[in-house]
Write a protein that holds these residues in place. Structure first.
Motif, PDB file in Angstrom:
ATOM      1  N   VAL A  37      34.969  60.327  25.633  1.00  0.00           N
ATOM      2  CA  VAL A  37      36.093  60.346  26.628  1.00  0.00           C
ATOM      3  C   VAL A  37      36.453  58.524  26.863  1.00  0.00           C
ATOM      4  O   VAL A  37      37.506  58.246  27.284  1.00  0.00           O
ATOM      5  N   GLU A  38      35.367  57.976  26.787  1.00  0.00           N
ATOM      6  CA  GLU A  38      35.501  56.480  27.115  1.00  0.00           C
ATOM      7  C   GLU A  38      36.306  55.899  26.216  1.00  0.00           C
ATOM      8  O   GLU A  38      37.153  55.111  26.586  1.00  0.00           O
ATOM      9  N   ARG A  39      36.072  56.134  24.886  1.00  0.00           N
ATOM     10  CA  ARG A  39      37.125  55.780  23.942  1.00  0.00           C
ATOM     11  C   ARG A  39      38.256  56.318  23.987  1.00  0.00           C
ATOM     12  O   ARG A  39      39.434  55.424  23.977  1.00  0.00           O
ATOM     13  N   CYS A  40      38.595  57.636  24.399  1.00  0.00           N
ATOM     14  CA  CYS A  40      39.791  58.121  24.753  1.00  0.00           C
ATOM     15  C   CYS A  40      40.598  57.470  25.625  1.00  0.00           C
ATOM     16  O   CYS A  40      41.803  57.182  25.579  1.00  0.00           O
ATOM     17  N   ALA A  41      39.806  56.844  26.720  1.00  0.00           N
ATOM     18  CA  ALA A  41      40.458  56.198  27.764  1.00  0.00           C
ATOM     19  C   ALA A  41      41.200  54.918  27.450  1.00  0.00           C
ATOM     20  O   ALA A  41      41.959  54.372  27.909  1.00  0.00           O
ATOM     21  N   GLU A  42      40.730  54.395  26.057  1.00  0.00           N
ATOM     22  CA  GLU A  42      41.480  53.025  25.765  1.00  0.00           C
ATOM     23  C   GLU A  42      42.733  53.378  25.247  1.00  0.00           C
ATOM     24  O   GLU A  42      43.662  52.410  24.938  1.00  0.00           O
ATOM     25  N   GLY A  43      43.050  54.672  25.097  1.00  0.00           N
ATOM     26  CA  GLY A  43      44.437  55.003  24.564  1.00  0.00           C
ATOM     27  C   GLY A  43      45.476  55.075  25.668  1.00  0.00           C
ATOM     28  O   GLY A  43      46.560  55.320  25.500  1.00  0.00           O
ATOM     29  N   LEU A  44      44.903  55.030  26.749  1.00  0.00           N
ATOM     30  CA  LEU A  44      45.907  55.244  28.129  1.00  0.00           C
ATOM     31  C   LEU A  44      46.459  53.706  28.382  1.00  0.00           C
ATOM     32  O   LEU A  44      46.182  52.757  27.839  1.00  0.00           O
ATOM     33  N   SER A  45      47.688  54.032  28.875  1.00  0.00           N
ATOM     34  CA  SER A  45      48.525  52.526  29.400  1.00  0.00           C
ATOM     35  C   SER A  45      47.367  52.024  30.665  1.00  0.00           C
ATOM     36  O   SER A  45      46.978  52.777  31.247  1.00  0.00           O
TER      37      SER A  45
ATOM     38  N   LYS B 279      46.676  63.448  28.077  1.00  0.00           N
ATOM     39  CA  LYS B 279      46.381  62.669  27.107  1.00  0.00           C
ATOM     40  C   LYS B 279      44.596  62.667  26.740  1.00  0.00           C
ATOM     41  O   LYS B 279      44.319  62.861  25.779  1.00  0.00           O
ATOM     42  N   LEU B 280      43.961  62.227  28.013  1.00  0.00           N
ATOM     43  CA  LEU B 280      42.501  62.386  27.735  1.00  0.00           C
ATOM     44  C   LEU B 280      42.162  63.760  27.104  1.00  0.00           C
ATOM     45  O   LEU B 280      41.250  63.860  26.506  1.00  0.00           O
ATOM     46  N   ARG B 281      42.581  64.923  27.697  1.00  0.00           N
ATOM     47  CA  ARG B 281      41.978  66.179  27.364  1.00  0.00           C
ATOM     48  C   ARG B 281      42.322  66.555  25.942  1.00  0.00           C
ATOM     49  O   ARG B 281      41.665  67.148  25.366  1.00  0.00           O
TER      50      ARG B 281
END
Lengths: 85, 203
Positions: free
Chosen positions: B140-148, B189-191
Protein backbone atom coordinates in the motif's frame (compact mmCIF):
# COMPACT_ATOMS: atom_id res chain seq x y z
CA UNK A 1 -42.28 -5.75 -2.70
CA UNK A 2 -39.08 -7.28 -3.98
CA UNK A 3 -39.45 -5.15 -7.06
CA UNK A 4 -39.69 -1.98 -5.04
CA UNK A 5 -36.64 -2.96 -2.97
CA UNK A 6 -34.66 -3.67 -6.10
CA UNK A 7 -35.58 -0.27 -7.49
CA UNK A 8 -34.62 1.57 -4.34
CA UNK A 9 -31.46 -0.38 -3.66
CA UNK A 10 -28.33 1.48 -4.72
CA UNK A 11 -26.19 -0.35 -7.27
CA UNK A 12 -22.77 -1.80 -6.48
CA UNK A 13 -21.17 1.01 -8.44
CA UNK A 14 -23.06 3.60 -6.43
CA UNK A 15 -22.34 1.90 -3.10
CA UNK A 16 -18.60 1.64 -3.70
CA UNK A 17 -18.56 5.22 -5.00
CA UNK A 18 -20.18 6.50 -1.82
CA UNK A 19 -17.70 4.53 0.27
CA UNK A 20 -14.65 5.76 -1.59
CA UNK A 21 -15.61 9.42 -1.81
CA UNK A 22 -16.54 9.68 1.86
CA UNK A 23 -19.96 10.89 0.77
CA UNK A 24 -21.79 8.21 2.71
CA UNK A 25 -21.64 10.31 5.87
CA UNK A 26 -23.58 13.12 4.29
CA UNK A 27 -26.34 11.31 2.36
CA UNK A 28 -29.89 11.15 3.77
CA UNK A 29 -30.42 8.56 6.47
CA UNK A 30 -32.66 6.41 4.28
CA UNK A 31 -29.94 6.13 1.67
CA UNK A 32 -27.40 5.26 4.33
CA UNK A 33 -29.67 2.47 5.58
CA UNK A 34 -30.06 1.10 2.07
CA UNK A 35 -26.30 1.14 1.60
CA UNK A 36 -25.84 -0.78 4.86
CA UNK A 37 -28.46 -3.26 3.76
CA UNK A 38 -26.74 -3.65 0.42
CA UNK A 39 -23.39 -4.21 2.15
CA UNK A 40 -24.88 -6.86 4.41
CA UNK A 41 -26.08 -8.83 1.40
CA UNK A 42 -23.31 -8.20 -1.14
CA UNK A 43 -20.07 -10.09 -0.60
CA UNK A 44 -18.24 -8.15 -3.28
CA UNK A 45 -19.09 -4.71 -1.96
CA UNK A 46 -18.35 -5.70 1.62
CA UNK A 47 -14.97 -7.01 0.49
CA UNK A 48 -14.40 -3.67 -1.21
CA UNK A 49 -15.29 -1.88 2.03
CA UNK A 50 -12.93 -4.04 4.10
CA UNK A 51 -10.14 -3.43 1.63
CA UNK A 52 -10.58 0.33 1.93
CA UNK A 53 -10.22 -0.05 5.69
CA UNK A 54 -7.05 -2.11 5.24
CA UNK A 55 -5.63 0.59 2.97
CA UNK A 56 -6.38 3.41 5.41
CA UNK A 57 -4.84 1.48 8.26
CA UNK A 58 -1.76 0.72 6.21
CA UNK A 59 -1.14 4.34 5.28
CA UNK A 60 -1.87 5.52 8.80
CA UNK A 61 0.88 3.18 9.95
CA UNK A 62 3.22 4.17 7.15
CA UNK A 63 2.74 7.90 7.51
CA UNK A 64 2.70 8.33 11.27
CA UNK A 65 5.28 10.79 12.41
CA UNK A 66 8.46 8.87 12.91
CA UNK A 67 10.95 9.80 15.55
CA UNK A 68 13.45 10.17 12.78
CA UNK A 69 16.99 11.03 13.74
CA UNK A 70 17.60 14.71 13.36
CA UNK A 71 14.08 15.75 14.36
CA UNK A 72 15.41 17.53 17.45
CA UNK A 73 18.00 19.39 15.41
CA UNK A 74 15.30 20.44 12.97
CA UNK A 75 13.13 21.68 15.81
CA UNK A 76 15.95 23.80 17.22
CA UNK A 77 16.69 25.21 13.79
CA UNK A 78 13.06 26.15 13.25
CA UNK A 79 12.69 27.74 16.68
CA UNK A 80 15.81 29.80 16.16
CA UNK A 81 14.45 31.03 12.84
CA UNK A 82 11.02 31.82 14.32
CA UNK A 83 12.48 33.85 17.17
CA UNK A 84 14.14 36.09 14.63
CA UNK A 85 10.84 37.05 13.02
CA UNK B 1 -9.77 36.26 20.25
CA UNK B 2 -8.32 33.96 22.75
CA UNK B 3 -9.29 30.62 21.31
CA UNK B 4 -7.25 27.63 22.17
CA UNK B 5 -5.70 26.78 18.86
CA UNK B 6 -3.85 23.64 19.77
CA UNK B 7 -6.55 21.50 18.25
CA UNK B 8 -6.96 19.47 21.44
CA UNK B 9 -8.70 21.43 24.18
CA UNK B 10 -7.40 19.44 27.12
CA UNK B 11 -3.82 19.03 26.05
CA UNK B 12 -1.20 18.95 28.75
CA UNK B 13 1.06 21.31 26.87
CA UNK B 14 -1.13 24.06 28.23
CA UNK B 15 -3.29 26.81 26.89
CA UNK B 16 -1.74 28.97 24.29
CA UNK B 17 -3.39 31.21 21.83
CA UNK B 18 -2.79 33.30 18.76
CA UNK B 19 -2.29 36.22 21.11
CA UNK B 20 0.49 34.32 22.89
CA UNK B 21 2.19 33.74 19.57
CA UNK B 22 1.83 37.37 18.58
CA UNK B 23 3.40 38.40 21.87
CA UNK B 24 6.06 35.73 21.31
CA UNK B 25 5.25 34.49 24.78
CA UNK B 26 7.78 32.03 26.14
CA UNK B 27 6.61 28.51 25.56
CA UNK B 28 4.05 29.33 22.91
CA UNK B 29 6.49 29.11 20.01
CA UNK B 30 7.99 25.97 21.45
CA UNK B 31 4.56 24.41 21.89
CA UNK B 32 3.51 25.38 18.37
CA UNK B 33 6.53 23.67 16.87
CA UNK B 34 6.54 20.65 19.18
CA UNK B 35 2.89 19.88 18.61
CA UNK B 36 2.89 20.25 14.86
CA UNK B 37 6.34 19.38 13.62
CA UNK B 38 5.87 15.58 13.53
CA UNK B 39 2.59 15.78 11.62
CA UNK B 40 3.88 18.35 9.15
CA UNK B 41 7.00 16.34 8.49
CA UNK B 42 4.92 13.20 7.99
CA UNK B 43 2.58 15.13 5.70
CA UNK B 44 5.44 16.53 3.64
CA UNK B 45 6.90 13.06 3.20
CA UNK B 46 3.42 11.68 2.40
CA UNK B 47 3.03 14.25 -0.38
CA UNK B 48 6.25 12.89 -1.79
CA UNK B 49 9.01 15.33 -0.87
CA UNK B 50 12.52 14.14 -0.13
CA UNK B 51 13.62 14.35 3.47
CA UNK B 52 15.69 17.48 2.96
CA UNK B 53 13.02 19.22 0.91
CA UNK B 54 10.47 18.21 3.53
CA UNK B 55 12.52 19.81 6.33
CA UNK B 56 12.96 22.98 4.30
CA UNK B 57 9.26 23.25 3.49
CA UNK B 58 8.22 22.54 7.08
CA UNK B 59 10.46 25.34 8.33
CA UNK B 60 9.13 27.76 5.72
CA UNK B 61 5.58 26.75 6.68
CA UNK B 62 6.10 27.80 10.29
CA UNK B 63 7.72 31.04 9.14
CA UNK B 64 4.79 31.83 6.84
CA UNK B 65 2.27 30.99 9.56
CA UNK B 66 3.93 33.23 12.11
CA UNK B 67 4.40 36.09 9.65
CA UNK B 68 0.77 35.95 8.60
CA UNK B 69 -0.92 35.16 11.91
CA UNK B 70 -3.67 37.69 11.19
CA UNK B 71 -4.89 35.61 8.30
CA UNK B 72 -5.58 32.61 10.51
CA UNK B 73 -9.29 32.68 11.18
CA UNK B 74 -9.63 29.56 13.25
CA UNK B 75 -11.90 27.88 10.74
CA UNK B 76 -9.66 24.82 10.75
CA UNK B 77 -7.35 23.53 13.42
CA UNK B 78 -3.90 25.06 13.47
CA UNK B 79 -2.52 21.75 12.33
CA UNK B 80 -4.74 21.58 9.26
CA UNK B 81 -4.16 25.24 8.50
CA UNK B 82 -0.41 24.66 8.68
CA UNK B 83 -0.77 21.67 6.42
CA UNK B 84 -2.57 23.85 3.88
CA UNK B 85 0.37 26.25 3.81
CA UNK B 86 2.75 23.34 3.54
CA UNK B 87 0.79 21.78 0.71
CA UNK B 88 0.95 24.93 -1.40
CA UNK B 89 4.65 25.40 -0.72
CA UNK B 90 5.33 21.80 -1.60
CA UNK B 91 3.40 22.05 -4.86
CA UNK B 92 5.37 25.12 -5.84
CA UNK B 93 8.62 23.44 -4.96
CA UNK B 94 7.93 20.44 -7.11
CA UNK B 95 8.38 22.11 -10.47
CA UNK B 96 6.54 19.25 -12.07
CA UNK B 97 4.07 18.81 -9.25
CA UNK B 98 2.10 15.81 -10.27
CA UNK B 99 -1.39 17.21 -10.33
CA UNK B 100 -4.25 14.98 -11.08
CA UNK B 101 -3.83 13.74 -14.59
CA UNK B 102 -6.61 13.06 -17.04
CA UNK B 103 -9.49 11.25 -15.43
CA UNK B 104 -9.88 8.75 -18.18
CA UNK B 105 -7.81 6.00 -16.63
CA UNK B 106 -9.92 5.60 -13.51
CA UNK B 107 -13.20 6.04 -15.40
CA UNK B 108 -12.09 3.26 -17.73
CA UNK B 109 -11.32 1.08 -14.73
CA UNK B 110 -14.80 1.71 -13.33
CA UNK B 111 -16.46 0.97 -16.65
CA UNK B 112 -14.58 -2.32 -16.86
CA UNK B 113 -15.49 -3.26 -13.29
CA UNK B 114 -19.24 -2.68 -13.52
CA UNK B 115 -21.93 -3.59 -16.02
CA UNK B 116 -24.47 -1.14 -17.38
CA UNK B 117 -26.76 -1.71 -14.39
CA UNK B 118 -23.92 -0.91 -11.97
CA UNK B 119 -23.45 -4.52 -10.82
CA UNK B 120 -19.98 -5.96 -10.45
CA UNK B 121 -18.75 -7.37 -13.77
CA UNK B 122 -15.26 -8.01 -12.36
CA UNK B 123 -15.68 -8.29 -8.58
CA UNK B 124 -12.87 -7.12 -6.31
CA UNK B 125 -10.24 -9.66 -5.38
CA UNK B 126 -7.31 -9.55 -3.03
CA UNK B 127 -6.51 -9.28 0.63
CA UNK B 128 -8.91 -8.08 3.29
CA UNK B 129 -7.25 -9.38 6.40
CA UNK B 130 -8.24 -7.75 9.64
CA UNK B 131 -4.67 -8.00 10.84
CA UNK B 132 -2.37 -5.87 8.81
CA UNK B 133 0.73 -7.76 7.80
CA UNK B 134 3.96 -6.12 6.78
CA UNK B 135 3.67 -7.22 3.20
CA UNK B 136 0.29 -5.55 2.66
CA UNK B 137 1.52 -2.42 4.36
CA UNK B 138 4.56 -2.27 2.09
CA UNK B 139 2.38 -2.77 -0.97
CA UNK B 140 0.00 0.00 0.00
CA UNK B 141 2.85 2.35 0.83
CA UNK B 142 4.34 1.79 -2.61
CA UNK B 143 0.91 2.11 -4.23
CA UNK B 144 0.52 5.53 -2.63
CA UNK B 145 3.53 6.73 -4.60
CA UNK B 146 1.37 6.39 -7.70
CA UNK B 147 -1.13 8.98 -6.46
CA UNK B 148 -0.96 12.63 -7.43
CA UNK B 149 0.15 15.21 -4.87
CA UNK B 150 -3.36 16.47 -4.28
CA UNK B 151 -4.74 12.96 -3.88
CA UNK B 152 -2.09 12.17 -1.28
CA UNK B 153 -2.79 15.45 0.50
CA UNK B 154 -6.53 14.82 0.85
CA UNK B 155 -6.00 11.21 1.83
CA UNK B 156 -3.53 12.27 4.51
CA UNK B 157 -5.85 14.90 5.99
CA UNK B 158 -9.02 12.80 5.84
CA UNK B 159 -7.84 9.29 6.65
CA UNK B 160 -4.68 9.83 8.69
CA UNK B 161 -5.48 13.10 10.47
CA UNK B 162 -9.23 12.48 10.55
CA UNK B 163 -9.92 16.10 9.65
CA UNK B 164 -13.48 17.16 8.72
CA UNK B 165 -14.21 17.85 5.03
CA UNK B 166 -14.96 21.55 5.54
CA UNK B 167 -11.59 22.21 7.15
CA UNK B 168 -9.78 20.26 4.44
CA UNK B 169 -11.47 22.27 1.70
CA UNK B 170 -10.49 25.42 3.54
CA UNK B 171 -6.88 24.49 4.03
CA UNK B 172 -6.29 23.21 0.51
CA UNK B 173 -8.60 25.78 -1.10
CA UNK B 174 -10.65 23.22 -2.98
CA UNK B 175 -14.39 22.73 -3.33
CA UNK B 176 -16.36 20.01 -1.55
CA UNK B 177 -16.95 18.32 -4.90
CA UNK B 178 -13.28 18.43 -5.67
CA UNK B 179 -12.49 16.83 -2.33
CA UNK B 180 -14.93 13.98 -2.97
CA UNK B 181 -13.53 13.37 -6.43
CA UNK B 182 -9.94 13.38 -5.20
CA UNK B 183 -10.72 10.98 -2.35
CA UNK B 184 -12.74 8.73 -4.62
CA UNK B 185 -9.98 8.45 -7.19
CA UNK B 186 -7.27 8.06 -4.56
CA UNK B 187 -9.04 5.15 -2.88
CA UNK B 188 -9.97 3.44 -6.13
CA UNK B 189 -6.41 3.68 -7.38
CA UNK B 190 -5.01 2.34 -4.12
CA UNK B 191 -7.45 -0.56 -4.12
CA UNK B 192 -6.75 -1.48 -7.73
CA UNK B 193 -3.04 -1.36 -7.01
CA UNK B 194 -3.42 -3.52 -3.90
CA UNK B 195 -5.33 -6.11 -5.91
CA UNK B 196 -2.66 -6.13 -8.62
CA UNK B 197 0.07 -6.76 -6.07
CA UNK B 198 -1.93 -9.57 -4.53
CA UNK B 199 -2.54 -11.25 -7.88
CA UNK B 200 1.13 -11.03 -8.84
CA UNK B 201 2.17 -12.77 -5.66
CA UNK B 202 3.19 -16.37 -6.28
CA UNK B 203 1.05 -18.86 -4.42
Amino acid sequence: MMNLMARLMPSCREVTGLLASGELESVPRMKRLLVRLHLSMCAHCSRFARQLRVISRALRAAWVPSAAPGADALKSRILERLRSI
Amino acid sequence: MNANIGGMPDQKTGEWSVADLKARRAGALDALVSENLPTLLAGALAIGLSRSDAEEVVQETFVAFLSGLDRFEGRSSVRTYLFGILYHKASNLRAKARREESHDDIEAVLDARFDAAGMWARPPRGPEAAALDGEIRAWVERCAEGLSDDQRAVFFLREVEGEVPEAICNALRISATNLRVLLHRAKLKLRECLEKNWEKKPR
